[in-house]
Scaffold this active site. Sequence first.
Site, short mmCIF file in Angstrom:
data_model
loop_
_atom_site.label_atom_id
_atom_site.label_comp_id
_atom_site.label_asym_id
_atom_site.label_seq_id
_atom_site.Cartn_x
_atom_site.Cartn_y
_atom_site.Cartn_z
N ARG A 197 46.71 45.30 -8.81
CA ARG A 197 45.56 45.81 -9.56
C ARG A 197 46.08 46.76 -10.60
O ARG A 197 47.14 47.38 -10.42
CB ARG A 197 44.53 46.46 -8.65
CG ARG A 197 45.05 47.49 -7.68
CD ARG A 197 43.92 48.33 -7.08
NE ARG A 197 43.50 47.88 -5.77
CZ ARG A 197 43.55 48.65 -4.66
NH1 ARG A 197 44.01 49.90 -4.70
NH2 ARG A 197 43.14 48.19 -3.52
N ARG A 201 0.79 -1.23 0.00
CA ARG A 201 0.00 0.00 0.00
C ARG A 201 0.83 1.29 0.00
O ARG A 201 0.30 2.37 -0.18
CB ARG A 201 -0.96 -0.01 1.20
CG ARG A 201 -2.19 -0.87 0.94
CD ARG A 201 -3.04 -0.97 2.18
NE ARG A 201 -2.48 -1.92 3.15
CZ ARG A 201 -2.90 -2.04 4.41
NH1 ARG A 201 -3.84 -1.26 4.87
NH2 ARG A 201 -2.36 -2.95 5.21
N GLY A 252 3.65 -15.72 6.79
CA GLY A 252 2.95 -15.33 8.00
C GLY A 252 3.88 -14.94 9.14
O GLY A 252 5.05 -15.30 9.16
N THR A 253 3.30 -14.20 10.09
CA THR A 253 4.09 -13.71 11.22
C THR A 253 4.65 -14.86 12.06
O THR A 253 5.76 -14.76 12.59
CB THR A 253 3.22 -12.80 12.11
OG1 THR A 253 1.95 -13.45 12.34
CG2 THR A 253 2.95 -11.46 11.45
N ASN A 289 0.99 1.73 7.00
CA ASN A 289 0.70 0.94 5.80
C ASN A 289 0.72 1.75 4.52
O ASN A 289 1.02 1.24 3.46
CB ASN A 289 -0.68 0.27 5.93
CG ASN A 289 -0.68 -0.74 7.05
OD1 ASN A 289 0.13 -1.66 7.05
ND2 ASN A 289 -1.56 -0.55 8.02
N ALA A 312 34.44 41.74 1.90
CA ALA A 312 33.33 41.31 1.06
C ALA A 312 33.84 40.76 -0.27
O ALA A 312 34.77 41.31 -0.85
CB ALA A 312 32.39 42.49 0.82
N TYR A 317 40.42 25.18 -6.37
CA TYR A 317 40.32 24.02 -7.26
C TYR A 317 40.95 24.35 -8.61
O TYR A 317 40.61 25.37 -9.22
CB TYR A 317 38.83 23.69 -7.43
CG TYR A 317 38.54 22.42 -8.20
CD1 TYR A 317 39.18 21.23 -7.87
CD2 TYR A 317 37.61 22.42 -9.22
CE1 TYR A 317 38.89 20.07 -8.56
CE2 TYR A 317 37.30 21.25 -9.92
CZ TYR A 317 37.95 20.07 -9.60
OH TYR A 317 37.66 18.93 -10.27
C1 UD1 Z 1 -0.88 -8.82 12.56
C2 UD1 Z 1 -1.57 -9.72 13.56
C3 UD1 Z 1 -2.85 -9.05 14.04
C4 UD1 Z 1 -2.56 -7.69 14.59
C5 UD1 Z 1 -1.80 -6.85 13.58
C6 UD1 Z 1 -1.35 -5.57 14.21
C7 UD1 Z 1 -0.99 -11.96 12.88
C8 UD1 Z 1 -1.48 -13.21 12.24
N1 UD1 Z 1 -1.86 -10.97 12.94
O1 UD1 Z 1 -1.72 -8.76 11.43
O2 UD1 Z 1 -3.47 -9.84 15.01
O3 UD1 Z 1 -3.76 -7.03 14.95
O4 UD1 Z 1 -0.62 -7.55 13.12
O5 UD1 Z 1 -0.77 -4.76 13.26
O6 UD1 Z 1 0.14 -11.91 13.33
N2 UD1 Z 1 5.81 -10.07 8.48
C9 UD1 Z 1 6.93 -10.80 8.17
N3 UD1 Z 1 6.78 -12.00 7.56
C10 UD1 Z 1 5.58 -12.53 7.27
C11 UD1 Z 1 4.43 -11.77 7.60
C12 UD1 Z 1 4.59 -10.55 8.20
O7 UD1 Z 1 8.06 -10.37 8.42
O8 UD1 Z 1 5.54 -13.62 6.74
C13 UD1 Z 1 5.98 -8.76 9.11
C14 UD1 Z 1 5.46 -7.62 8.27
O9 UD1 Z 1 6.48 -7.10 7.46
C15 UD1 Z 1 5.00 -6.62 9.32
C16 UD1 Z 1 4.55 -7.50 10.47
O10 UD1 Z 1 5.19 -8.74 10.29
O11 UD1 Z 1 6.03 -5.80 9.76
C17 UD1 Z 1 3.05 -7.67 10.54
O12 UD1 Z 1 2.59 -8.30 9.39
P1 UD1 Z 1 1.19 -7.96 8.75
O13 UD1 Z 1 1.02 -8.75 7.52
O14 UD1 Z 1 1.01 -6.50 8.65
O15 UD1 Z 1 0.20 -8.54 9.86
P2 UD1 Z 1 -1.31 -8.17 9.98
O16 UD1 Z 1 -2.08 -8.92 8.98
O17 UD1 Z 1 -1.46 -6.71 10.01
MG MG Z 2 -0.28 -5.03 9.35
#
Ligand code: UD1
Ligand code: MG
Length: 496
Positions: free
Chosen positions: A469, A43, A110-111, A257, A409, A416
Site C-alpha cells: 500500500r 387454451r 383422437g385419444t 387447460n 471485509a 478472470y
Molecule cells: C377426454 C375423454 C373424456 C374425458 C376427458 C377427461 C375421450 C374421447 N374423451 O376428453 O371422456 O372426460 O378426456 O379429461 O377420450 N391426445 C393425444 N392425441 C389425440 C387426442 C388427445 O395425445 O389425438 C391427448 C391430449 O394431449 C391430452 C389427452 O390426450 O393430454 C386428452 O385429450 P383431450 O382432447 O383433452 O380429451 P377430452 O376431449 O378432454
Molecule cells: Mg381435455
Amino acid sequence: MASRKTEPKKRNAVAKSEKTNAKNKAVTGGVAAIVLAAGKGTRMRSARAKVLHELLGRPLVAYPVGLARELGAAPVVAVLGHQREAVEAALASRFGADAVAVVEQAEQRGTGHAVRLAMPALRGFEGIVLILYGDVPLLRRETLQQLVGEAERYQCLALVTATPADATGYGRVVRDKRGNVTGVVEQKDATPDELEIDEVNAGIYAAPAAFLRAATADLVAKNAQGEYYLTDIVAAAARSIGVTAVDADARDVAGINDREQLGEAELTMRARINRRWQTHATLRDAASIVIEPDVTIDVDAEIGRNVTLRGRTRVGHGARVEDGAILVDTDVGAGAHILPYTISNEAVIGAGAIIGPFARLRPGAQIGAEAHVGNFVELKKTVLGKGSKANHLSYLGDAIIGEKVNIGAGTITCNYNGYEKRQTIIEDGAFIGSDTQLVAPVRVGRGAVVAAGTTVVRDVPAGALAISRADQRERAGYAADVAARYPDKKPAAKTK
Ligand code: UD1
Ligand code: MG
C-alpha cells in the site's frame, strides 16, 4: 342415472367365457404405461406446448411419466405431437435418454387413435397397460395403484371416475340399472338425459394389453367430433372383460387447460407437499412457502416465511432456513443456519455453518462445517474450509480456502483476466485483511497475513506478512486551506 352410492361398486357383469379365461391365465406381465401428450393446448395461448409448462419447477408431462415410473411401469410410452422434439428432450433430460419410448402422432385424430399408435411399442407385452394424460399432474399414486390392482385382479378394464362440481366438457359415465358401467358418452354426443349425469370419466385407465390391442384396433370415428374416441373401449369392455370404476377426488384428476387452472393446480400441489413436511419439520407460514417435489427436509428443520426450496435441495436435520431465502439444488447440512434473503444455487453447506443474510452462493460453492458467510458475500466454485469466515462484502471465485481462515471485509479474488478463470489458494489459518485483492493465480501460505488494502500479485510464503500500500502522509492544516478558497460556502458537514 344410476346411483353410484348403492351400486355393487367393484365389478361389472363379466362374460362367462372371459371369467374362466382370466382364471386360467394367471400371468401378470407387470405394468406398462402410455402417456398421451400430443395435444397443443390451445387454451394456454402459448408458443410452448402445454405439457412443457411448468408446475412447481417440473414440466407437466413429467408428473404422469414420473408416477408411471414410480409404479414400476416398463416400458413407458409417450405419445407426442406438438413440439415433439422439445417434449422428448425435456423427458430425456429429466428421466434419462432411454427411459421413455416416444411415439409420434403427427395429426391428433383422437385419444383412441393415440393409444392405437402406441400399441406397437408394447409388442410382446402381456401385462396391464396404464393410460395417463400428460396434462393431469395432481393424480395420486394411490389412485393408480388401486386402478392397476383392479385391472390385474379381475383382468378387466379399470377406469378412474370423479364427480366434479361442474361436469361440462367431460365424458359422462353411463351405468345400467344395477349400477354397472356400460359406457362413456362424450359431452358432444350426449343426450339431454346423459348430460344430467354427474359422474365423469377422468380419462385414466388400466387394462390388459391384449384387450387394449384388440379394442383400439376396432375403433371407428363415427361421432360428433369425427375422432377415434378411446372412451369407446369402455362399452367394448362392458360387453367382454368387464369394467371397474375407481372413484377419485375431482380436483386430483383435473386436466390443465389454461393458465388459471395451472395456477390453481400449483397451489394445490404446494399445499400437498407442504403438509407432507409438516409431519416432522416446522413451516412458519406454509401458505407462503414454495417447496418443489424433489426437495427433502429432515427432522426438526425450520423453514421461515416466503422461503423457496427448489430442485434437489435438501435441508438437513435441525437446520434453519430463515425468511425469504431461495435455495436451488442446495444441500444444507445438519444444524446449519441460513439467514434471511440468502440466494443459493448448486451449493453445499456444511453442518452448523451460518450463511447470510443476503449471501449469494453460486454453483460449486462448498461451505465447510461451522464456517460463516455473511452479508453481501458471493462465492462461486469455491471451497471455504471448516470454521473459516467471510463475513462481509466479498467476492470469492475459483478459490480453495483452507480451515480457520479469516477473509476480511471487501476481499476480492480477481479470478478472470478477460480470457480464462484462474485459481486462488489460501491455506489453513491465513488472515486476509480487509479490502484485499488477490490477483489469481496466487497462493497465500499457511498462517500468512495479508495486510488490509493489499493487492496480492505473488504467492505469500507460509507465516509471512504481505503488504502493498502507498505510504501514508499527513498535511497539517489542509482542511482550513481548502475552506479559505470558498469563503461564501460552509463545509458540507456544517450545513444544518
Ligand atoms: C377426454 C375423454 C373424456 C374425458 C376427458 C377427461 C375421450 C374421447 N374423451 O376428453 O371422456 O372426460 O378426456 O379429461 O377420450 N391426445 C393425444 N392425441 C389425440 C387426442 C388427445 O395425445 O389425438 C391427448 C391430449 O394431449 C391430452 C389427452 O390426450 O393430454 C386428452 O385429450 P383431450 O382432447 O383433452 O380429451 P377430452 O376431449 O378432454
Ligand atoms: Mg381435455
